[in-house]
Design a protein around this motif. Structure first.
Motif, PDB file in Angstrom:
ATOM      1  N   ALA A 219      50.312  40.756  43.964  1.00 19.63           N
ATOM      2  CA  ALA A 219      49.201  39.831  44.131  1.00 19.63           C
ATOM      3  C   ALA A 219      47.917  40.660  44.195  1.00 19.63           C
ATOM      4  O   ALA A 219      47.691  41.397  45.147  1.00 19.63           O
ATOM      5  N   TYR A 220      47.078  40.551  43.175  1.00 15.98           N
ATOM      6  CA  TYR A 220      45.871  41.352  43.090  1.00 15.98           C
ATOM      7  C   TYR A 220      44.808  40.832  44.049  1.00 15.98           C
ATOM      8  O   TYR A 220      44.539  39.634  44.115  1.00 15.98           O
ATOM      9  N   THR A 221      44.190  41.763  44.765  1.00 17.61           N
ATOM     10  CA  THR A 221      43.048  41.416  45.597  1.00 17.61           C
ATOM     11  C   THR A 221      41.809  41.317  44.721  1.00 17.61           C
ATOM     12  O   THR A 221      41.805  41.763  43.561  1.00 17.61           O
ATOM     13  N   LEU A 222      40.740  40.755  45.296  1.00 13.52           N
ATOM     14  CA  LEU A 222      39.502  40.651  44.537  1.00 13.52           C
ATOM     15  C   LEU A 222      38.977  42.039  44.169  1.00 13.52           C
ATOM     16  O   LEU A 222      38.491  42.250  43.051  1.00 13.52           O
ATOM     17  N   GLY A 223      39.079  42.996  45.094  1.00 16.80           N
ATOM     18  CA  GLY A 223      38.623  44.349  44.788  1.00 16.80           C
ATOM     19  C   GLY A 223      39.377  44.961  43.631  1.00 16.80           C
ATOM     20  O   GLY A 223      38.784  45.636  42.770  1.00 16.80           O
ATOM     21  N   GLU A 224      40.678  44.744  43.566  1.00 17.07           N
ATOM     22  CA  GLU A 224      41.475  45.287  42.460  1.00 17.07           C
ATOM     23  C   GLU A 224      41.114  44.601  41.148  1.00 17.07           C
ATOM     24  O   GLU A 224      41.070  45.244  40.087  1.00 17.07           O
ATOM     25  N   LEU A 225      40.855  43.305  41.210  1.00 16.27           N
ATOM     26  CA  LEU A 225      40.440  42.594  40.000  1.00 16.27           C
ATOM     27  C   LEU A 225      39.102  43.130  39.493  1.00 16.27           C
ATOM     28  O   LEU A 225      38.908  43.291  38.272  1.00 16.27           O
ATOM     29  N   ILE A 226      38.183  43.413  40.406  1.00 12.59           N
ATOM     30  CA  ILE A 226      36.886  43.962  40.005  1.00 12.59           C
ATOM     31  C   ILE A 226      37.065  45.336  39.374  1.00 12.59           C
ATOM     32  O   ILE A 226      36.430  45.664  38.359  1.00 12.59           O
ATOM     33  N   ASP A 227      37.944  46.163  39.949  1.00 10.16           N
ATOM     34  CA  ASP A 227      38.213  47.486  39.373  1.00 10.16           C
ATOM     35  C   ASP A 227      38.695  47.370  37.933  1.00 10.16           C
ATOM     36  O   ASP A 227      38.221  48.071  37.030  1.00 10.16           O
ATOM     37  N   ILE A 228      39.642  46.474  37.718  1.00 13.46           N
ATOM     38  CA  ILE A 228      40.223  46.317  36.384  1.00 13.46           C
ATOM     39  C   ILE A 228      39.177  45.818  35.403  1.00 13.46           C
ATOM     40  O   ILE A 228      39.093  46.284  34.252  1.00 13.46           O
TER      41      ILE A 228
ATOM     42  N   PHE B 229      24.856  38.398  45.530  1.00 12.01           N
ATOM     43  CA  PHE B 229      24.491  38.660  44.138  1.00 12.01           C
ATOM     44  C   PHE B 229      22.988  38.563  43.949  1.00 12.01           C
ATOM     45  O   PHE B 229      22.377  39.414  43.293  1.00 12.01           O
ATOM     46  N   ARG B 230      22.361  37.565  44.548  1.00  6.56           N
ATOM     47  CA  ARG B 230      20.918  37.379  44.394  1.00  6.56           C
ATOM     48  C   ARG B 230      20.132  38.496  45.072  1.00  6.56           C
ATOM     49  O   ARG B 230      19.061  38.873  44.598  1.00  6.56           O
ATOM     50  N   THR B 231      20.646  39.018  46.165  1.00  7.51           N
ATOM     51  CA  THR B 231      19.940  40.106  46.846  1.00  7.51           C
ATOM     52  C   THR B 231      20.267  41.474  46.267  1.00  7.51           C
ATOM     53  O   THR B 231      19.582  42.455  46.560  1.00  7.51           O
ATOM     54  N   GLY B 232      21.318  41.566  45.453  1.00  6.84           N
ATOM     55  CA  GLY B 232      21.742  42.848  44.892  1.00  6.84           C
ATOM     56  C   GLY B 232      22.742  43.581  45.757  1.00  6.84           C
ATOM     57  O   GLY B 232      23.281  44.613  45.342  1.00  6.84           O
ATOM     58  N   ASP B 233      23.024  43.059  46.970  1.00  7.33           N
ATOM     59  CA  ASP B 233      23.968  43.730  47.863  1.00  7.33           C
ATOM     60  C   ASP B 233      25.393  43.705  47.322  1.00  7.33           C
ATOM     61  O   ASP B 233      26.220  44.541  47.712  1.00  7.33           O
ATOM     62  N   LEU B 234      25.680  42.750  46.447  1.00  9.02           N
ATOM     63  CA  LEU B 234      27.047  42.620  45.929  1.00  9.02           C
ATOM     64  C   LEU B 234      27.480  43.865  45.175  1.00  9.02           C
ATOM     65  O   LEU B 234      28.676  44.157  45.082  1.00  9.02           O
ATOM     66  N   LEU B 235      26.516  44.616  44.644  1.00  7.74           N
ATOM     67  CA  LEU B 235      26.856  45.814  43.869  1.00  7.74           C
ATOM     68  C   LEU B 235      27.561  46.854  44.730  1.00  7.74           C
ATOM     69  O   LEU B 235      28.428  47.587  44.252  1.00  7.74           O
ATOM     70  N   THR B 236      27.205  46.933  46.015  1.00 10.97           N
ATOM     71  CA  THR B 236      27.792  47.943  46.906  1.00 10.97           C
ATOM     72  C   THR B 236      28.673  47.334  47.986  1.00 10.97           C
ATOM     73  O   THR B 236      29.491  48.042  48.574  1.00 10.97           O
ATOM     74  N   GLN B 237      28.532  46.037  48.248  1.00 10.81           N
ATOM     75  CA  GLN B 237      29.251  45.418  49.348  1.00 10.81           C
ATOM     76  C   GLN B 237      30.376  44.505  48.892  1.00 10.81           C
ATOM     77  O   GLN B 237      30.927  43.755  49.693  1.00 10.81           O
ATOM     78  N   HIS B 238      30.732  44.551  47.617  1.00  9.81           N
ATOM     79  CA  HIS B 238      31.833  43.722  47.151  1.00  9.81           C
ATOM     80  C   HIS B 238      33.153  44.278  47.658  1.00  9.81           C
ATOM     81  O   HIS B 238      33.241  45.460  48.007  1.00  9.81           O
ATOM     82  N   PRO B 239      34.195  43.449  47.719  1.00  6.49           N
ATOM     83  CA  PRO B 239      35.508  43.949  48.153  1.00  6.49           C
ATOM     84  C   PRO B 239      35.969  45.101  47.288  1.00  6.49           C
ATOM     85  O   PRO B 239      35.825  45.089  46.070  1.00  6.49           O
ATOM     86  N   LYS B 240      36.497  46.120  47.921  1.00  2.61           N
ATOM     87  CA  LYS B 240      36.895  47.330  47.211  1.00  2.61           C
ATOM     88  C   LYS B 240      38.380  47.256  46.838  1.00  2.61           C
ATOM     89  O   LYS B 240      39.208  46.719  47.564  1.00  2.61           O
ATOM     90  N   GLY B 241      38.685  47.837  45.683  1.00  2.91           N
ATOM     91  CA  GLY B 241      40.067  47.938  45.248  1.00  2.91           C
ATOM     92  C   GLY B 241      40.549  49.357  45.350  1.00  2.91           C
ATOM     93  O   GLY B 241      40.427  50.009  46.396  1.00  2.91           O
ATOM     94  N   ASN B 242      41.073  49.877  44.250  1.00  2.00           N
ATOM     95  CA  ASN B 242      41.576  51.253  44.252  1.00  2.00           C
ATOM     96  C   ASN B 242      40.456  52.277  44.144  1.00  2.00           C
ATOM     97  O   ASN B 242      40.600  53.418  44.530  1.00  2.00           O
ATOM     98  N   HIS B 243      39.296  51.836  43.602  1.00  2.00           N
ATOM     99  CA  HIS B 243      38.163  52.742  43.422  1.00  2.00           C
ATOM    100  C   HIS B 243      37.211  52.580  44.598  1.00  2.00           C
ATOM    101  O   HIS B 243      36.871  51.448  44.959  1.00  2.00           O
ATOM    102  N   PRO B 244      36.707  53.654  45.184  1.00  2.00           N
ATOM    103  CA  PRO B 244      35.751  53.530  46.281  1.00  2.00           C
ATOM    104  C   PRO B 244      34.397  53.020  45.781  1.00  2.00           C
ATOM    105  O   PRO B 244      34.089  53.115  44.611  1.00  2.00           O
TER     106      PRO B 244
END
Length: 460
Positions: free
Chosen positions: A41-50, A445-460
């Motif tokens: 079951a892929y987490t959101l962070g893993e999906l973002i990595d892929i 997303f609107r503030t730009g924080d999503l770029l660094t504060q999104h759920p993390k997967g295998n990549h830091p």
């Protein structure tokens, strides 16, 4: 191929290419699919990595950033001299005119040399060109980051939509189960003479409606899955699992004011920062265009070695060799060029003004979007609390209606009404939970924080 070099014959009919135009092989497609397995079951962070590893838009933005870096290297190369090593050989046989007759002569020459060209003074032209290239590289890097920000938002939104669809499908399954239980209870009461045929028909209709809503939710889930797979550049025909809604932590408060959110967006939004970098690049382009009005001092020099062999008619051959050199200082100043410099400067100023206006427009849009998404996040929190209370109250009301119906105190219409209210409350509860996640993600997303504060997967 001749037909491909002509426009369509008429505007009223489509262009019909010859079968031989594309050859016998099928048209090549630059397809690439992300590989996902169905045993986890892929987490959101893993999906973002892929998605980041496979999305063509981010890869294209990366390529454009590399192009900008190469352009900066080209601009910087103007600061250094150009050194060219040359070797040339020449042989010719011709008759030069000597007095009143021609003398046939045969000459062969071979020369090697090093040539150096260097601009000594250009009144800042190279510096302004480099500054423009630096600003454009910064803008390209920020645009690359913004493409990642957009991709993270797309994956997160598709993921939350899928969770909502899964939750609604699960709620629909529970609703169908409840409807069948009620229908069975009515059937038992009718067999004992305690319920009428219309009661049973009402219960059957409620079950059919619940089954219809389940089928509808199944279709919506498949659609949401396909949307997520498309964003992931994966195939929707190959199933994979995702972490479910029940396993996620639902936030219950915002940790910043709307003023702080807007100010933070001004400082971190990569698209706004890229627009500001383009203004700086336009400023440098204006200065570069002005530098064309000033003179330029260049130096050219070469040093070489020349060897030659020659023979004239009626004389013996001869051979010579010598060192050669050449040095030249050139001061050039364009006096008139058909108003080209004026036009280029006007264009640079207009592009600079346009870039500044785009920044102002972006700032206005950011403030409006952050304000709206902040209000949506506050509303989602309140709706989440209300949905929790609604679900609890509807569940208690339904249980009481069923028990009262079994005791003969309530009729079937009361039970079915409570059943509909409970089904609605279940759907509202699922939507409210996913809406909190969605609204918080949209605000980040609107503030730009999503770029660094999104759920993390295998990549830091």
């Amino acid at each position: 191929m001749a037909q491909a070099q002509r426009a369509p014959a008429s505007s009223s009919t489509p262009w019909q290419p010859e079968h031989s135009l594309f050859g016998k092989q099928p048209t090549p497609l630059y397809r690439h699919e992300a590989t996902l397995t169905d045993n986890q079951a892929y987490t959101l962070g893993e999906l973002i990595d892929i998605a980041e590893e496979n999305n063509p838009a981010t890869q294209a933005a990366w390529d454009r950033a590399r192009i900008a870096a190469a352009n900066l290297g080209i601009a910087r190369s103007e600061l250094y001299p150009t050194i060219i090593a040359a070797a040339a050989g020449r042989a010719f046989l011709n008759p030069p005119l000597l007095y009143s007759s021609f003398a046939l002569q045969d000459i062969g020459a071979f020369e090697t040399a090093l040539k150096l060209d260097y601009t000594l003074v250009d009144f800042g032209a190279r510096r302004d060109e480099i500054n423009a290239a630096k600003a454009k590289l910064l803008a390209s890097n920020l645009t690359f980051n913004n493409q990642h920000l957009i991709l993270i938002q797309q994956v997160s939104s598709a993921y939350y939509n899928l969770l909502n669809a899964i939750g609604l499908r699960e709620a629909a399954e529970v609703n169908l189960h409840d409807a069948r239980v009620v229908e069975e209870a009515v059937r038992d009461r009718k067999a004992n003479g305690l319920a009428t045929l219309p009661d049973l028909l009402e219960a059957r209709a409620a079950t059919a409606k619940a089954d219809y809503e389940l089928q509808s939710s199944l279709g919506a889930e498949q659609t949401a899955f396909g949307d997520l797979a498309t964003v992931m550049t994966a195939s929707p025909t190959k199933p994979f699992k995702v972490q479910e809604l029940r396993d996620l932590l639902i936030p219950d408060t915002l940790d910043q004011t709307v003023e702080d959110a807007i100010e933070n967006a001004y400082q971190t939004r990569p698209d706004l920062l890229a627009d500001i970098a383009r203004v700086k690049a336009a400023d440098a382009e204006v200065k570069y265009a002005r530098s064309a009005y000033y003179p330029k001092l260049d130096f050219e020099g070469s040093k070489g070695w020349l060897r030659a062999w020659g023979q004239q008619e009626k004389f013996g051959g001869t051979y010579g060799k010598t060192y050669t050199y050449d040095a030249k200082l050139s001061l050039t100043w364009t006096v008139f060029d058909g108003f080209r410099r004026e036009s280029r400067l006007a264009r640079a100023k207009a592009e600079r003004d346009a870039a500044e206006h785009e920044v102002r427009e972006r700032e206005d849009l950011i403030a409006d979007h952050v304000w709206g998404d902040y209000a949506n996040a506050i509303t989602a929190l309140h709706e989440r609390k209300a949905a929790t209370s609604l679900l609890s109250a509807s569940d208690e009301s339904y249980s009481a209606a069923v028990e009262s119906y079994k005791d003969g105190v309530r009729n079937i219409l009361d039970v079915l009404s409570a059943e509909r209210d409970l089904a609605h409350a279940r759907a509202v509860d699922v939507t409210a939970r996913t809406q909190v996640l969605q609204s918080f993600m949209n605000l980040a997303f609107r503030t730009g924080d999503l770029l660094t504060q999104h759920p993390k997967g295998n990549h830091p």
